[in-house]
Design an enzyme around this catalytic site. Sequence first.
Site, PDB file in Angstrom:
ATOM      1  N   LYS A 203      34.175  48.907  13.502  1.00 22.98           N
ATOM      2  CA  LYS A 203      35.628  49.016  13.581  1.00 22.98           C
ATOM      3  C   LYS A 203      36.010  50.461  13.307  1.00 22.98           C
ATOM      4  O   LYS A 203      35.746  50.998  12.231  1.00 22.98           O
ATOM      5  CB  LYS A 203      36.292  48.098  12.551  1.00 22.98           C
ATOM      6  CG  LYS A 203      37.813  48.217  12.575  1.00 22.98           C
ATOM      7  CD  LYS A 203      38.476  47.197  11.693  1.00 22.98           C
ATOM      8  CE  LYS A 203      39.980  47.339  11.739  1.00 22.98           C
ATOM      9  NZ  LYS A 203      40.635  46.316  10.923  1.00 22.98           N
ATOM     10  N   LYS A 229      42.972  55.060   7.240  1.00 24.30           N
ATOM     11  CA  LYS A 229      41.892  54.201   6.751  1.00 24.30           C
ATOM     12  C   LYS A 229      40.522  54.843   6.983  1.00 24.30           C
ATOM     13  O   LYS A 229      39.510  54.168   7.093  1.00 24.30           O
ATOM     14  CB  LYS A 229      41.979  52.822   7.428  1.00 24.30           C
ATOM     15  CG  LYS A 229      43.306  52.101   7.170  1.00 24.30           C
ATOM     16  CD  LYS A 229      43.286  50.645   7.656  1.00 24.30           C
ATOM     17  CE  LYS A 229      44.597  49.936   7.290  1.00 24.30           C
ATOM     18  NZ  LYS A 229      44.580  48.495   7.685  1.00 24.30           N
ATOM     19  N   GLU A 245      25.875  50.474  10.835  1.00 28.21           N
ATOM     20  CA  GLU A 245      26.744  49.392  10.349  1.00 28.21           C
ATOM     21  C   GLU A 245      26.300  48.032  10.898  1.00 28.21           C
ATOM     22  O   GLU A 245      26.246  47.041  10.174  1.00 28.21           O
ATOM     23  CB  GLU A 245      28.201  49.642  10.779  1.00 28.21           C
ATOM     24  CG  GLU A 245      28.912  50.730   9.990  1.00 28.21           C
ATOM     25  CD  GLU A 245      29.307  50.270   8.588  1.00 28.21           C
ATOM     26  OE1 GLU A 245      29.077  49.099   8.229  1.00 28.21           O
ATOM     27  OE2 GLU A 245      29.843  51.102   7.837  1.00 28.21           O
ATOM     28  N   LYS A 260      35.526  47.221  17.830  1.00 28.34           N
ATOM     29  CA  LYS A 260      36.983  47.301  17.870  1.00 28.34           C
ATOM     30  C   LYS A 260      37.430  48.742  17.693  1.00 28.34           C
ATOM     31  O   LYS A 260      36.942  49.379  16.767  1.00 28.34           O
ATOM     32  CB  LYS A 260      37.541  46.429  16.743  1.00 28.34           C
ATOM     33  CG  LYS A 260      39.035  46.483  16.588  1.00 28.34           C
ATOM     34  CD  LYS A 260      39.429  45.669  15.388  1.00 28.34           C
ATOM     35  CE  LYS A 260      40.912  45.796  15.166  1.00 28.34           C
ATOM     36  NZ  LYS A 260      41.328  45.120  13.969  1.00 28.34           N
ATOM     37  N   TYR A 325      45.225  39.644  23.532  1.00 21.53           N
ATOM     38  CA  TYR A 325      46.559  39.036  23.536  1.00 21.53           C
ATOM     39  C   TYR A 325      46.910  38.487  24.923  1.00 21.53           C
ATOM     40  O   TYR A 325      47.889  37.772  25.064  1.00 21.53           O
ATOM     41  CB  TYR A 325      47.597  40.077  23.070  1.00 21.53           C
ATOM     42  CG  TYR A 325      47.278  40.595  21.671  1.00 21.53           C
ATOM     43  CD1 TYR A 325      47.594  39.845  20.544  1.00 21.53           C
ATOM     44  CD2 TYR A 325      46.601  41.805  21.487  1.00 21.53           C
ATOM     45  CE1 TYR A 325      47.270  40.298  19.273  1.00 21.53           C
ATOM     46  CE2 TYR A 325      46.265  42.264  20.220  1.00 21.53           C
ATOM     47  CZ  TYR A 325      46.603  41.500  19.121  1.00 21.53           C
ATOM     48  OH  TYR A 325      46.264  41.938  17.864  1.00 21.53           O
TER      49      TYR A 325
HETATM   50  C1  PBG Z   1      43.298  44.945   9.579  1.00 23.23           C
HETATM   51  C2  PBG Z   1      43.357  44.632  11.016  1.00 23.23           C
HETATM   52  C3  PBG Z   1      43.892  45.502  11.979  1.00 23.23           C
HETATM   53  C4  PBG Z   1      43.781  44.856  13.214  1.00 23.23           C
HETATM   54  C5  PBG Z   1      43.190  43.609  12.986  1.00 23.23           C
HETATM   55  N1  PBG Z   1      42.911  43.492  11.612  1.00 23.23           N
HETATM   56  C6  PBG Z   1      44.573  46.812  11.860  1.00 23.23           C
HETATM   57  C7  PBG Z   1      44.149  47.824  10.914  1.00 23.23           C
HETATM   58  O1  PBG Z   1      42.956  48.035  10.664  1.00 23.23           O
HETATM   59  O2  PBG Z   1      45.052  48.467  10.389  1.00 23.23           O
HETATM   60  C8  PBG Z   1      44.250  45.456  14.501  1.00 23.23           C
HETATM   61  C9  PBG Z   1      44.372  44.590  15.666  1.00 23.23           C
HETATM   62  C10 PBG Z   1      45.182  45.155  16.768  1.00 23.23           C
HETATM   63  O3  PBG Z   1      45.573  46.338  16.781  1.00 23.23           O
HETATM   64  O4  PBG Z   1      45.451  44.379  17.691  1.00 23.23           O
HETATM   65  N2  PBG Z   1      42.472  44.237   8.776  1.00 23.23           N
END
Ligand code: PBG
Length: 335
Positions: A203, A229, A245, A260, A325
């Site tokens: 991620k 983050k 990871e 992601k 989505y």
């Molecule tokens: C956070 C989380 C995020 C998304 C899913 N879980 C955003 C982030 O890390 O701030 C993003 C999903 C999206 O943008 O559709 N745990």
Amino acid sequence: MDEVFPQISRRPRRLRRNASVRALVQETRVTVDDFIYPLFVREGEGAGEPVPSMPGVERHTIEGLVAECRAAAAVGIKAVALFPVTLVELKDERGTEALNPDCLVLRAVKAVKAAVPDLVVITDVALDPYTTTGHDGVLNAAGSDVDNDATVEILAKMAVVQADAGVDWVAPSDMMDGRVGAIRSALDAAGHTHVAILAYSAKYASAFYGPFRDAVGSQQAAGKSYLDKKTYQLNPANPRESMVEAALDIEEGADVLMVKPAGAYLDILCQLRQLTDLPLAAYQVSGEYAQIHAAAEKGWLDYAATRDESLLAIKRAGASLILTYFAKEIAEEQA
Ligand code: PBG
């Protein structure tokens, strides 16, 4: 002719001549079985609230969410991932509400499982919907960074509370070190050996999450400054680090690995496909969805063609599961 071009002995265009031939040789297909449908849930009654930066997406009430899950299952969707919009007054520095067995998302899980038992219900294991900081974990004493081990301890408990409520899969999206192993042990110790872990292994600290943060209100929690983050999510410049990871998550017992965002990280998916035989998921995130809608709204891109191509590319790169989505509308078109 043959004398003029005798050298053209192979003509690949023969296999692109018409739609029937193209269908016969098509290598990749996106079907409803690939989809995990992400959904937002809020408190209250009645209709959902639209999310302005994600056209067609709503923050559902539990009642509306159940109706949406029924409709999704009716067109063949197999799985949903639920994200709560937590009331601001329930947020605190430690994300305490995440451990409340009667919290919004777990009431939603119970309602969905009761209405559509065969639908695979997935919940996120991360503290960002619950913390006043908008971070995925709790901060250290100095307030300078997210405290890894203190966070992992909470996340393991959170996964157990979610499993107690009846979720099928838990999805740690927090990127803390050691959380997959800690969650697996905690789930097993609590008798939830059948609950699977969908690990957000790669991620990235991406700007494509913007609309999601509006949808769940984690950006508002952080105030005006862009929520950073970078001390836990991966640097977008680093492909090799994602392999490290992923290897750890495999070792710690992840059942499915996720990349992601998806569209801008197809190289990562492709490399991960070589690294493991576990199923791979990819999250086509909010910003990817918003981009396609925005360009189509301006008349600059063909909506359905761009949408379908974006998903085909994710599948082609190696994902067998796609969080998107767009899931329900495509399922409806294919049904
Ligand atoms: C956070 C989380 C995020 C998304 C899913 N879980 C955003 C982030 O890390 O701030 C993003 C999903 C999206 O943008 O559709 N745990």
